[in-house]
Design a protein around this motif. Structure first.
Motif, PDB file in Angstrom:
ATOM      1  N   GLN A   1       0.837  -1.214   0.000  1.00 35.22           N
ATOM      2  CA  GLN A   1       0.000   0.000   0.000  1.00 35.22           C
ATOM      3  C   GLN A   1       0.869   1.261   0.000  1.00 35.22           C
ATOM      4  OE1 GLN A   1      -2.499  -1.126   3.475  1.00 35.22           O
ATOM      5  NE2 GLN A   1      -4.223  -0.434   2.222  1.00 35.22           N
ATOM      6  N   ILE A   2       1.940   1.234   0.770  1.00 33.66           N
ATOM      7  CA  ILE A   2       2.824   2.417   0.817  1.00 33.66           C
ATOM      8  C   ILE A   2       3.446   2.656  -0.552  1.00 33.66           C
ATOM      9  CG2 ILE A   2       5.037   3.217   1.798  1.00 33.66           C
ATOM     10  CD1 ILE A   2       4.000   2.007   4.473  1.00 33.66           C
ATOM     11  N   LEU A   3       3.841   1.583  -1.192  1.00 31.27           N
ATOM     12  CA  LEU A   3       4.395   1.727  -2.537  1.00 31.27           C
ATOM     13  C   LEU A   3       3.330   2.255  -3.506  1.00 31.27           C
ATOM     14  CD1 LEU A   3       7.038  -0.241  -4.217  1.00 31.27           C
ATOM     15  CD2 LEU A   3       4.895  -0.261  -5.436  1.00 31.27           C
ATOM     16  N   GLU A   4       2.095   1.752  -3.360  1.00 28.07           N
ATOM     17  CA  GLU A   4       1.004   2.234  -4.229  1.00 28.07           C
ATOM     18  C   GLU A   4       0.720   3.711  -3.967  1.00 28.07           C
ATOM     19  OE1 GLU A   4      -0.459   0.939  -6.691  1.00 28.07           O
ATOM     20  OE2 GLU A   4       0.089  -1.171  -6.554  1.00 28.07           O
ATOM     21  N   GLU A   5       0.859   4.143  -2.714  1.00 29.12           N
ATOM     22  CA  GLU A   5       0.656   5.560  -2.406  1.00 29.12           C
ATOM     23  C   GLU A   5       1.684   6.409  -3.155  1.00 29.12           C
ATOM     24  OE1 GLU A   5       0.368   6.558   1.754  1.00 29.12           O
ATOM     25  OE2 GLU A   5      -1.140   5.018   2.139  1.00 29.12           O
ATOM     26  N   GLU A   6       2.931   5.977  -3.120  1.00 26.11           N
ATOM     27  CA  GLU A   6       3.964   6.777  -3.797  1.00 26.11           C
ATOM     28  C   GLU A   6       3.717   6.770  -5.309  1.00 26.11           C
ATOM     29  OE1 GLU A   6       8.036   6.012  -2.624  1.00 26.11           O
ATOM     30  OE2 GLU A   6       8.604   7.998  -3.371  1.00 26.11           O
ATOM     31  N   LYS A   7       3.300   5.639  -5.825  1.00 22.96           N
ATOM     32  CA  LYS A   7       3.032   5.551  -7.267  1.00 22.96           C
ATOM     33  C   LYS A   7       1.888   6.488  -7.649  1.00 22.96           C
ATOM     34  CE  LYS A   7       2.294   2.075 -10.894  1.00 22.96           C
ATOM     35  NZ  LYS A   7       0.882   1.939 -11.264  1.00 22.96           N
ATOM     36  N   TYR A   8       0.845   6.511  -6.835  1.00 21.62           N
ATOM     37  CA  TYR A   8      -0.289   7.400  -7.135  1.00 21.62           C
ATOM     38  C   TYR A   8       0.167   8.853  -7.128  1.00 21.62           C
ATOM     39  CZ  TYR A   8      -4.762   9.736  -7.005  1.00 21.62           C
ATOM     40  OH  TYR A   8      -5.812  10.560  -7.328  1.00 21.62           O
ATOM     41  N   LEU A   9       0.959   9.187  -6.125  1.00 18.56           N
ATOM     42  CA  LEU A   9       1.471  10.557  -6.007  1.00 18.56           C
ATOM     43  C   LEU A   9       2.254  10.945  -7.261  1.00 18.56           C
ATOM     44  CD1 LEU A   9       2.114  12.996  -3.961  1.00 18.56           C
ATOM     45  CD2 LEU A   9       4.269  11.800  -3.581  1.00 18.56           C
TER      46      LEU A   9
ATOM     47  N   GLU B   1      10.811  16.291 -14.276  1.00 17.74           N
ATOM     48  CA  GLU B   1      11.867  15.659 -15.077  1.00 17.74           C
ATOM     49  C   GLU B   1      12.099  14.195 -14.701  1.00 17.74           C
ATOM     50  OE1 GLU B   1      14.218  19.688 -14.452  1.00 17.74           O
ATOM     51  OE2 GLU B   1      15.549  17.957 -14.555  1.00 17.74           O
ATOM     52  N   SER B   2      11.985  13.905 -13.412  1.00 16.08           N
ATOM     53  CA  SER B   2      12.359  12.569 -12.944  1.00 16.08           C
ATOM     54  C   SER B   2      11.174  11.603 -12.886  1.00 16.08           C
ATOM     55  CB  SER B   2      12.972  12.664 -11.541  1.00 16.08           C
ATOM     56  OG  SER B   2      14.006  13.591 -11.510  1.00 16.08           O
ATOM     57  N   LYS B   3      10.038  12.014 -13.375  1.00  9.83           N
ATOM     58  CA  LYS B   3       8.812  11.206 -13.208  1.00  9.83           C
ATOM     59  C   LYS B   3       8.999   9.768 -13.728  1.00  9.83           C
ATOM     60  CE  LYS B   3       3.888  11.290 -14.241  1.00  9.83           C
ATOM     61  NZ  LYS B   3       2.748  12.143 -14.597  1.00  9.83           N
ATOM     62  N   ASP B   4       9.492   9.633 -14.954  1.00 13.18           N
ATOM     63  CA  ASP B   4       9.618   8.288 -15.539  1.00 13.18           C
ATOM     64  C   ASP B   4      10.622   7.447 -14.757  1.00 13.18           C
ATOM     65  OD1 ASP B   4       7.759   8.959 -17.393  1.00 13.18           O
ATOM     66  OD2 ASP B   4       9.196   9.382 -18.997  1.00 13.18           O
ATOM     67  N   ARG B   5      11.719   8.103 -14.349  1.00 13.89           N
ATOM     68  CA  ARG B   5      12.742   7.379 -13.566  1.00 13.89           C
ATOM     69  C   ARG B   5      12.142   6.892 -12.249  1.00 13.89           C
ATOM     70  NH1 ARG B   5      16.653   9.403  -9.807  1.00 13.89           N
ATOM     71  NH2 ARG B   5      16.096  11.562 -10.252  1.00 13.89           N
ATOM     72  N   PHE B   6      11.372   7.746 -11.585  1.00  8.97           N
ATOM     73  CA  PHE B   6      10.760   7.352 -10.306  1.00  8.97           C
ATOM     74  C   PHE B   6       9.806   6.167 -10.507  1.00  8.97           C
ATOM     75  CE2 PHE B   6      11.025  11.899  -8.282  1.00  8.97           C
ATOM     76  CZ  PHE B   6      12.401  11.758  -8.164  1.00  8.97           C
TER      77      PHE B   6
ATOM     78  N   ASN C   1      13.501   5.588   5.610  1.00  6.41           N
ATOM     79  CA  ASN C   1      12.405   4.644   5.831  1.00  6.41           C
ATOM     80  C   ASN C   1      11.590   4.366   4.564  1.00  6.41           C
ATOM     81  OD1 ASN C   1      12.748   3.939   8.519  1.00  6.41           O
ATOM     82  ND2 ASN C   1      11.720   5.779   9.254  1.00  6.41           N
ATOM     83  N   ASN C   2      11.873   5.078   3.488  1.00  7.89           N
ATOM     84  CA  ASN C   2      11.077   4.872   2.276  1.00  7.89           C
ATOM     85  C   ASN C   2      11.458   3.572   1.573  1.00  7.89           C
ATOM     86  OD1 ASN C   2       9.827   7.217   2.885  1.00  7.89           O
ATOM     87  ND2 ASN C   2      10.689   8.428   1.217  1.00  7.89           N
ATOM     88  N   ILE C   3      10.474   2.973   0.914  1.00  7.32           N
ATOM     89  CA  ILE C   3      10.717   1.697   0.226  1.00  7.32           C
ATOM     90  C   ILE C   3      11.715   1.904  -0.908  1.00  7.32           C
ATOM     91  CG2 ILE C   3       9.619  -0.007  -1.297  1.00  7.32           C
ATOM     92  CD1 ILE C   3       7.190   0.110   0.500  1.00  7.32           C
ATOM     93  N   THR C   4      11.548   2.995  -1.619  1.00  8.12           N
ATOM     94  CA  THR C   4      12.442   3.292  -2.735  1.00  8.12           C
ATOM     95  C   THR C   4      13.021   4.678  -2.530  1.00  8.12           C
ATOM     96  OG1 THR C   4      10.843   2.114  -4.084  1.00  8.12           O
ATOM     97  CG2 THR C   4      12.571   3.272  -5.256  1.00  8.12           C
ATOM     98  N   PRO C   5      14.073   4.815  -1.715  1.00  9.93           N
ATOM     99  CA  PRO C   5      14.631   6.155  -1.518  1.00  9.93           C
ATOM    100  C   PRO C   5      15.080   6.757  -2.850  1.00  9.93           C
ATOM    101  CG  PRO C   5      15.515   4.612   0.093  1.00  9.93           C
ATOM    102  CD  PRO C   5      14.787   3.799  -0.935  1.00  9.93           C
ATOM    103  N   MET C   6      14.513   7.906  -3.205  1.00 12.28           N
ATOM    104  CA  MET C   6      14.864   8.532  -4.493  1.00 12.28           C
ATOM    105  C   MET C   6      14.593  10.019  -4.406  1.00 12.28           C
ATOM    106  SD  MET C   6      11.745   6.798  -6.602  1.00 12.28           S
ATOM    107  CE  MET C   6      10.030   7.254  -6.336  1.00 12.28           C
ATOM    108  N   LYS C   7      15.391  10.786  -5.116  1.00 18.07           N
ATOM    109  CA  LYS C   7      15.196  12.229  -5.123  1.00 18.07           C
ATOM    110  C   LYS C   7      15.549  12.777  -6.492  1.00 18.07           C
ATOM    111  CE  LYS C   7      19.794  13.463  -3.469  1.00 18.07           C
ATOM    112  NZ  LYS C   7      20.614  13.994  -2.392  1.00 18.07           N
ATOM    113  N   GLY C   8      15.020  13.968  -6.768  1.00 15.09           N
ATOM    114  CA  GLY C   8      15.315  14.612  -8.043  1.00 15.09           C
ATOM    115  C   GLY C   8      14.255  15.633  -8.353  1.00 15.09           C
TER     116      GLY C   8
END
Ligand code: SF4
Length: 290
Positions: free
Chosen positions: A226-234, A261-266, A250-257
């Motif tokens: 669910q947490i991953l789905e929340e980030e995906k929805y965002l 621009e970074s939408k596809d990468r995320f 604490n994030n499942i997929t720590p990522m920044k940018g």
């Protein structure tokens, strides 16, 4: 340099010099937070803060940025803040950033003119806990905020030219309100459009009310999926440019940018995590206390 109690700063400010101006947080009731529980809010004496700034100059030959602790420093009177900021600017001419914690209601209590004066004096950025755009979730965690207050406070900061970073918490709606929480949060972010955002996965802090509610079964934690789905929805539904600090430990997929621009990468990272993260099908995510 004098510091009282445990000192917190955003992980993004790890390189900043910390100057304590307040002790604690004026609200101090959010059920998920234990940061300032042992502190009763008060401001430090101005002369003590100014003395710390002078002493810091003798210790550090170069200071690029300063973060004013503790909780919601923006609650302080504008005159007081102005004196602190002016002293910092005089003392550290090389400095490029001064930031602090604020609440949306601290911004609401100041006029845009006051905020502009602070901005012109050197205040660059306010870190603000949004936590959720879902009113039910905000009420449940006793955040003491509503949509109008959030939208108005964010508008004032923008008008004054003070950058804001809104932090919020994946999983704060629990298992039951995961979708409502992320939809409402995304909608609200699309309205207020902070210059920077920092989402982090919920970590139940020991000794907090929320931790007790989880033990008592009144709050069921969202699953890692669910947490991953929340980030995906965002990521799929945010419509504005912002700096995305999704790299909290604490994030499942720590990522920044930079977003967009970074939408596809995320989205690629998230898909990879869905297929490979070792905890993705567990009941709860393993997290660490702040
Ligand atoms: S989340 Fe922020 S406003 Fe709430 S108690 Fe903690 S420091 Fe205070």
């Amino acid at each position: 340099m004098h510091y009282e109690g445990k000192i917190y700063r955003p992980w993004i400010e790890s390189e900043s010099l910390l100057i304590q101006t307040t002790i604690g947080c004026t609200h101090n009731t959010c059920t998920f937070c234990d940061m300032f529980r042992e502190k009763k809010f008060r401001k430090r004496k101005l002369e003590d803060v100014l003395a710390d700034i002078e002493e810091a100059r003798t210790l550090y030959p170069y200071v690029g940025s300063i973060f004013l602790t503790d909780g919601n420093v923006m609650v302080l009177k504008t005159d007081y803040l102005l004196k602190v900021i002016q002293k910092i600017k005089e003392t550290f001419p090389e400095l490029t950033k001064i930031s602090l914690y604020s609440s949306y209601n601290d911004l609401n209590r100041k006029s845009v003119e006051e905020l502009k004066i602070l901005k012109e004096a050197g205040l660059t950025m306010a870190y603000i806990g949004l936590e959720s755009g879902d009113q039910h979730t905000l009420d449940f965690v006793e955040k003491g905020l509503d949509h109008d207050e959030i939208i108005n406070g964010a508008r004032k900061a923008k008008e004054a030219g003070i950058r804001t970073l809104a932090s919020f918490i994946f999983g704060l709606g629990g298992k039951a309100r995961s979708q409502e929480h992320i939809k409402a949060t995304t909608d609200l972010l699309n309205i207020i459009q902070p210059e920077e955002i920092a989402p982090m996965a919920l970590a139940l802090q020991p000794g907090t009310t929320l931790e007790q509610q989880a033990k008592d079964g009144e709050f069921i934690q969202a699953s890692p999926l669910q947490i991953l789905e929340e980030e995906k929805y965002l990521i799929e539904n945010m419509t504005f440019d912002t700096m995305y600090w999704g790299d909290h430990g604490n994030n499942i997929t720590p990522m920044k940018g930079m977003f967009m621009e970074s939408k596809d990468r995320f989205l690629t990272y998230l898909e990879h995590a869905r297929n490979n993260h070792p905890e993705i099908h567990q009941e709860t995510l393993r997290t660490f206390a702040w």
